[in-house]
Design a protein around this motif. Structure first.
Motif: not given
Length: 64
Positions: A38-43, A1-7, A45-52
């Motif tokens: 998490y994958d890009f826009m994984q629900p 998993m993980g959607g981090y792109d080196l760019r 992840l989005v939920r966790l971002l909103k909480v944090k």
């Protein structure tokens, strides 16, 4: 998993330096301490971002 792109990180040092040296009260970097599991826009992840982010951005809608 993980959607981090080196760019994504290529410009990070320059952007951080500009943000921190801007003198603005909002010129700060906040670590949300979210693992790159998490994958890009994984629900989840989005939920966790909103909480944090709610602590720093009270206008962000609460997660469903």
């Amino acid at each position: 998993m993980g959607g981090y792109d080196l760019r994504h990180g290529e410009d990070a040092p320059q952007q951080a330096a500009e943000t921190l040296s801007s003198g603005s009260e909002t010129g700060r970097i906040i670590c949300l301490d979210i693992p790159d599991d998490y994958d890009f826009m994984q629900p989840e992840l989005v939920r966790l971002l909103k909480v944090k982010m709610a602590r720093y951005f009270p206008d962000v809608p609460a997660p469903d």
